[in-house]
Design a protein around this motif. Structure first.
Motif, PDB file in Angstrom:
ATOM      1  N   VAL A   1       0.849  -1.192   0.000  1.00 43.34           N
ATOM      2  CA  VAL A   1       0.000   0.000   0.000  1.00 43.34           C
ATOM      3  C   VAL A   1       0.885   1.243   0.000  1.00 43.34           C
ATOM      4  N   ASP A   2       0.553   2.188  -0.881  1.00 41.31           N
ATOM      5  CA  ASP A   2       1.312   3.431  -1.013  1.00 41.31           C
ATOM      6  C   ASP A   2       0.739   4.512  -0.107  1.00 41.31           C
ATOM      7  N   PHE A   3       1.656   5.226   0.576  1.00 41.87           N
ATOM      8  CA  PHE A   3       1.243   6.335   1.436  1.00 41.87           C
ATOM      9  C   PHE A   3       2.052   7.581   1.112  1.00 41.87           C
ATOM     10  N   GLU A   4       1.403   8.693   1.322  1.00 42.88           N
ATOM     11  CA  GLU A   4       2.038  10.002   1.163  1.00 42.88           C
ATOM     12  C   GLU A   4       1.748  10.793   2.430  1.00 42.88           C
TER      13      GLU A   4
ATOM     14  N   GLY B   1      -4.532   7.840   7.594  1.00 41.60           N
ATOM     15  CA  GLY B   1      -5.354   6.712   7.154  1.00 41.60           C
ATOM     16  C   GLY B   1      -4.656   5.375   7.166  1.00 41.60           C
ATOM     17  N   THR B   2      -3.499   5.293   7.798  1.00 40.05           N
ATOM     18  CA  THR B   2      -2.640   4.116   7.676  1.00 40.05           C
ATOM     19  C   THR B   2      -3.355   2.805   8.000  1.00 40.05           C
ATOM     20  N   ILE B   3      -3.871   2.674   9.227  1.00 42.98           N
ATOM     21  CA  ILE B   3      -4.419   1.383   9.668  1.00 42.98           C
ATOM     22  C   ILE B   3      -5.654   1.010   8.856  1.00 42.98           C
ATOM     23  N   GLY B   4      -6.581   1.960   8.730  1.00 38.95           N
ATOM     24  CA  GLY B   4      -7.830   1.655   8.035  1.00 38.95           C
ATOM     25  C   GLY B   4      -7.622   1.288   6.577  1.00 38.95           C
ATOM     26  N   ILE B   5      -6.761   2.031   5.895  1.00 32.96           N
ATOM     27  CA  ILE B   5      -6.519   1.758   4.464  1.00 32.96           C
ATOM     28  C   ILE B   5      -5.812   0.418   4.298  1.00 32.96           C
TER      29      ILE B   5
ATOM     30  N   TYR C   1      -4.100  14.121   3.622  1.00 34.31           N
ATOM     31  CA  TYR C   1      -3.332  12.995   3.090  1.00 34.31           C
ATOM     32  C   TYR C   1      -4.090  11.681   3.203  1.00 34.31           C
ATOM     33  N   ALA C   2      -4.956  11.558   4.195  1.00 39.49           N
ATOM     34  CA  ALA C   2      -5.786  10.356   4.285  1.00 39.49           C
ATOM     35  C   ALA C   2      -6.670  10.224   3.047  1.00 39.49           C
ATOM     36  N   ASN C   3      -7.253  11.333   2.603  1.00 38.89           N
ATOM     37  CA  ASN C   3      -8.065  11.313   1.385  1.00 38.89           C
ATOM     38  C   ASN C   3      -7.222  10.976   0.153  1.00 38.89           C
ATOM     39  N   ILE C   4      -6.034  11.559   0.076  1.00 37.86           N
ATOM     40  CA  ILE C   4      -5.125  11.258  -1.038  1.00 37.86           C
ATOM     41  C   ILE C   4      -4.765   9.779  -1.038  1.00 37.86           C
TER      42      ILE C   4
ATOM     43  N   LYS D   1      -5.555   7.030  -3.938  1.00 40.07           N
ATOM     44  CA  LYS D   1      -4.474   6.433  -4.728  1.00 40.07           C
ATOM     45  C   LYS D   1      -4.418   4.911  -4.596  1.00 40.07           C
ATOM     46  N   ASN D   2      -5.027   4.380  -3.520  1.00 39.29           N
ATOM     47  CA  ASN D   2      -5.049   2.926  -3.335  1.00 39.29           C
ATOM     48  C   ASN D   2      -6.373   2.296  -3.767  1.00 39.29           C
TER      49      ASN D   2
END
Length: 483
Positions: free
Chosen positions: A299-302, A342-346, A369-372, A376-377
């Motif tokens: 999973v990609d995060f920003e 949004g790390t855990i939920g996404i 960033y959670a919305n982004i 993106k995922n």
């Protein structure tokens, strides 16, 4: 200051404190580099009726099974030197690094067993960290001095807010982080602009924060300075503008750094971010990227300058993988409280193919960033709310409606734990919905007390497991599943 001599440390308590006793039987609580079965001298900080609070100032004798000094970081507190005036010694960052790792794990198990004794009587598993060194993706260096006129860049001396150990090498960070730190440090040493004196509140350079994406190798730099020093000084202002121009044109920095920020911090507080801070992007983009992998899902995060991200990337993957294994796949909407970016939920949504995700977070930048990250995922049905959980949860009818089929709730609160209104909300939600609750915490004390309060609403703790996120320290991350 009054000193206590030849104290035997018989046990280690939460927050890594040492526990000793005087001949009279009075308990002594010791902060600093405390090692079990060692003998120390200490400076008394508070003399209470039932106990004494003190700070270790000299380690006289250690367990023969501990590591030799040749294997230690050169900035480690032990062996005792002129701790007040030696610019290279006295860092308290890895207080337990002298203890063999297997013993560190056992110490943490003992601390957790004592802390969780009111909510859990069985053995507690601790998942070891993937790496013992070079595991931090964020580190905060301070500018300062030991003696007047010195220029030091490193970490605060143990128990001394106004003195800074001059770090030559930190074993907590990656080779790339170290090379950039070393390169920038020379820039600041060569500059005639002064390092900040936290006692006198004078000087210019204050902090250097380095953030690193371990799986992307992207670096973010935040240089904090005191603008008051140059505001009315044309000559010093010219020096600063010249340095900024050099930093912008530097090929090594342009090649290795994705984001370079300057924070103009007017506050006297040692905090980087305050209402009196102004942030400027010197060059690069406003965020860096990272990836986390759970099973076959990557999973990609920003995230941005002040966004929270678990400090140990590789151990975070273990933390979330264990949490997901403990709770399994749950049908219905997932509520991620204190969601950050949004790390855990996404991650959970991607791993189990869940689509409905709701998140709450008080930091507006993190929600952006959670919305982004959700977009993106490839998530379709998600909603992130900005606000304090204590205020948003009880009063938002639209949020209540979005939880009509909630099946799983994640809470990963700050060190202070859950507020009373949040616990009440979870209790009220439980009266209407049958869901599982996953509690993740960096503070077992508040986690234990919160679970005791949740039990009054009918929750039952069914599983508990811990992950060692921070080797060589007392810190440990805990996961509890409540049904």
């Amino acid at each position: 200051m009054k000193k206590l001599y030849d104290l035997y440390i018989e046990d280690i308590g939460f927050k890594g404190v040492g526990i000793s006793k005087l001949d009279s039987g009075k308990k002594v609580i010791l902060n600093g580099t405390v090692l079990p079965n060692s003998i120390v001298d200490a400076i008394v900080k508070k003399n209470k009726k039932d106990y004494i609070q003190a700070r270790v100032c000299d380690i006289k004798k250690i367990d023969k099974n501990y590591k030799t000094t040749d294997e230690l970081c050169p900035h480690y507190f032990f062996p005792y030197k002129d701790i007040e005036n030696d610019k290279n010694t006295g860092c308290g960052g890895c207080k337990k690094s002298i203890i063999p790792y297997e013993k560190q794990i056992q110490l943490k198990k003992n601390i957790l067993s004592n802390t969780f004794k009111d909510i859990w009587q069985d053995d507690i598993d601790i998942i070891p960290a993937p790496f013992r060194r070079q595991y931090r993706n964020k580190v905060e260096f301070s500018f300062g001095n030991i003696q007047s006129g010195d220029k030091n860049l490193g970490f605060h001396k143990q128990g001394m807010f106004s003195k800074v150990v001059d770090v030559q090498r930190c074993y907590l960070i990656s080779e790339k982080m170290h090379s950039v730190f070393e390169y920038l440090k020379q820039y600041f040493l060569d500059s005639s602009l002064p390092f900040y004196d936290q006692k006198k509140h004078e000087g210019f350079f204050r902090h250097l924060i380095v953030r690193y994406g371990y799986n992307t190798e992207q670096l973010m730099i935040n240089l904090s300075v005191a603008p008051g020093y140059i505001s009315n000084n044309l000559q010093e202002n010219k020096k600063w503008n010249y340095l900024l121009e050099k930093l912008q044109k530097d090929e090594f920095l342009q090649k290795n750094i994705q984001s370079f920020f300057i924070t103009y911090n007017k506050s006297l507080s040692d905090a980087i971010k305050s209402n009196e801070s102004e942030v400027e992007l010197l060059f690069g983009k406003e965020s860096i990227d990272e990836q986390l992998s759970i099973g076959d899902q990557t999973v990609d995060f920003e995230y941005g300058l002040f966004s929270f991200f678990q400090t140990n990337t590789m151990a975070a993957e273990k933390l979330f993988a264990n949490a997901f294994d403990m709770v399994g796949k749950v049908d219905g909407t997932v509520l991620d409280m204190y969601c950050g970016i949004g790390t855990i939920g996404i991650l959970y949504a991607k791993y189990f193919g869940v689509d409905n995700l709701v998140g709450i977070e008080s930091v507006n930048e993190a929600i952006q960033y959670a919305n982004i990250n959700a977009s993106k995922n490839g998530l379709q049905n998600y909603k992130f709310w900005v606000g304090d959980t204590e205020k948003v949860l009880p009063n938002n009818s639209e949020l209540w409606d979005s939880l009509s089929d909630v099946g799983l709730v994640f809470v990963d609160p700050p060190r202070d734990g859950l507020g009373k209104k949040t616990i009440k909300f979870l209790g009220q939600l439980k009266n209407h919905k049958n869901f599982k609750l996953v509690y993740i915490s960096c503070n077992p004390t508040t986690m234990s007390s919160d679970i005791l309060r949740l039990q009054k609403y009918g929750f039952e703790l069914s599983k508990i497991r811990c992950v060692d996120m921070f080797p060589n320290t007392y810190h440990v991350e805990s996961i509890g599943v409540l049904d």
